[in-house]
Write a protein that holds these residues in place. Structure first.
Motif, short mmCIF file in Angstrom:
data_model
loop_
_atom_site.label_atom_id
_atom_site.label_comp_id
_atom_site.label_asym_id
_atom_site.label_seq_id
_atom_site.Cartn_x
_atom_site.Cartn_y
_atom_site.Cartn_z
N ILE A 1 56.37 -36.64 76.39
CA ILE A 1 57.13 -36.84 77.62
C ILE A 1 56.17 -37.11 78.79
CG2 ILE A 1 58.67 -35.73 79.30
CD1 ILE A 1 59.86 -34.14 76.96
N TYR A 2 55.09 -36.34 78.82
CA TYR A 2 54.10 -36.49 79.89
C TYR A 2 53.48 -37.88 79.88
CZ TYR A 2 49.80 -35.71 82.56
OH TYR A 2 48.77 -35.81 83.47
N GLU B 1 54.73 -40.59 78.60
CA GLU B 1 55.77 -41.57 78.98
C GLU B 1 55.90 -41.62 80.49
OE1 GLU B 1 59.21 -40.26 76.89
OE2 GLU B 1 58.63 -41.16 74.98
N GLY B 2 55.80 -40.44 81.12
CA GLY B 2 55.85 -40.38 82.58
C GLY B 2 54.68 -41.12 83.21
N LEU C 1 55.21 -44.84 83.14
CA LEU C 1 56.16 -45.27 84.17
C LEU C 1 55.49 -45.33 85.54
CD1 LEU C 1 59.26 -43.22 82.96
CD2 LEU C 1 59.07 -45.72 82.97
N SER D 1 62.01 -43.30 87.75
CA SER D 1 62.09 -42.92 86.34
C SER D 1 60.99 -41.96 85.95
CB SER D 1 62.02 -44.18 85.46
OG SER D 1 63.09 -45.05 85.73
N ALA D 2 59.80 -42.17 86.53
CA ALA D 2 58.66 -41.29 86.23
C ALA D 2 58.95 -39.87 86.70
CB ALA D 2 57.40 -41.82 86.90
N LYS E 1 61.88 -38.42 87.08
CA LYS E 1 62.88 -37.82 86.19
C LYS E 1 62.26 -37.41 84.86
CE LYS E 1 66.69 -40.47 88.20
NZ LYS E 1 67.64 -41.60 88.00
N LYS E 2 61.42 -38.29 84.33
CA LYS E 2 60.80 -38.02 83.03
C LYS E 2 59.88 -36.80 83.11
CE LYS E 2 61.15 -39.99 79.80
NZ LYS E 2 61.99 -39.75 78.59
N LEU E 3 59.02 -36.74 84.10
CA LEU E 3 58.07 -35.62 84.24
C LEU E 3 58.79 -34.30 84.52
CD1 LEU E 3 55.34 -37.49 86.30
CD2 LEU E 3 55.14 -36.74 83.93
N GLU F 1 61.35 -33.32 83.11
CA GLU F 1 61.93 -32.81 81.86
C GLU F 1 61.00 -31.83 81.14
OE1 GLU F 1 62.80 -36.14 79.41
OE2 GLU F 1 64.20 -37.07 80.83
#
Length: 273
Positions: free
Chosen positions: A81-82, A84-85, A88, A96-97, A99-101, A103
């Protein structure tokens, strides 16, 4: 016989000693592998940690090994997840980054700490972007959209003075605009009422002029007809007629004729006179 028994005893002792030594060696190896697993997890080298854990598992498959497997899997997922952030952020997709981070689970302490640092960066980038987007909508008087954008900024940082000041600016400009539109509507209504009254007055004047013209025309006609003019009338009718064939006499059974004076009527027929 005694020598044979002694030899057997020595062999047994040697076997037990070897077993103890071997067991101690394996325990030491197991502990070394597990130490390496912890070290590699802290370094976020999860694939290597899994290999070390598999080696430890070959020596001893116990609850400690199973727990480490869960920890590695959990941290792998969180680290994914990190990353992916981070990707982004590189693409400058800060919404989006963020929101992703966000999580990432707090239980993944090291990863969460790094993620929080990146979240701060995302917020710093997003605030001016949201304000500029809100400003564009405000300039075009699209207040609902402006509110939507600035509220996104508030959700990012509800203590940011620049954001709060801009939201107040939207409130002020919206209030002023609504008051302006209200005054425009009032002025428009007043103008419509004025036009209606003016038209009604003009219609009344036109009506009066028409009546006057009709009266003048009737007067001219009356002046051109003497009391001796031959006319026709009915007993109950109020008008006299120039011809017995007047359409208004078509249903009358009794029709008289003579002079206007003889008829006793003073209203010429609108159809035939």
């Amino acid at each position: 016989m005694k020598n044979k028994k002694g030899l057997i005893a020595i062999i047994i002792i040697l076997i037990i000693s070897c077993s103890i030594i071997n067991s101690s060696h394996k325990e030491k190896q197991f502990n070394n592998y597990m130490s390496q697993v912890d070290k590699l997890i802290s370094e976020k080298k999860y694939d290597e940690a899994k290999k070390q854990l598999d080696s430890a598992k070959n020596i001893k498959d116990n609850d400690e090994v199973k727990e480490k497997q869960k920890i590695i899997k959990f941290n792998q997922d969180q680290f994914k997840i990190y990353t992916e952030g981070l990707d982004l952020i590189k693409k400058e997709d800060f919404d989006s980054a963020l929101k992703k981070l966000s999580e990432i689970d707090e239980k993944a302490e090291d990863i969460k700490e790094n993620a929080d640092e990146k979240i701060v960066i995302c917020k710093q980038k997003l605030i001016p972007i949201k304000i500029n987007e809100a400003k564009k909508f405000l300039d075009s008087k699209e207040f609902d959209k402006a509110y939507s954008k600035i509220n996104e900024a508030v959700s990012i940082d509800d203590k940011n003075k620049q954001v709060l000041d801009f939201k107040n600016s939207i409130n002020t400009k919206k209030t002023a605009y609504e008051e302006e539109q209200k005054q425009i509507a009032i002025a428009k209504k007043e103008e419509e009422d004025r036009i209606k009254k003016e038209k009604a007055r003009e219609d009344e004047i036109a009506k009066q002029e028409q009546v006057k013209e009709e009266q003048e025309t009737q007067q001219v006609l009356s002046n051109n007809i003497s009391d001796e003019t031959h006319v026709y009338w009915t007993p109950k009718g109020k008008s006299y007629h120039s011809s017995p064939g007047c359409p208004t006499l078509s249903r009358s059974k009794t029709i008289y004729e003579g002079s206007i004076q003889e008829s006793g009527k003073f209203d010429p027929c609108d159809r035939c006179m």
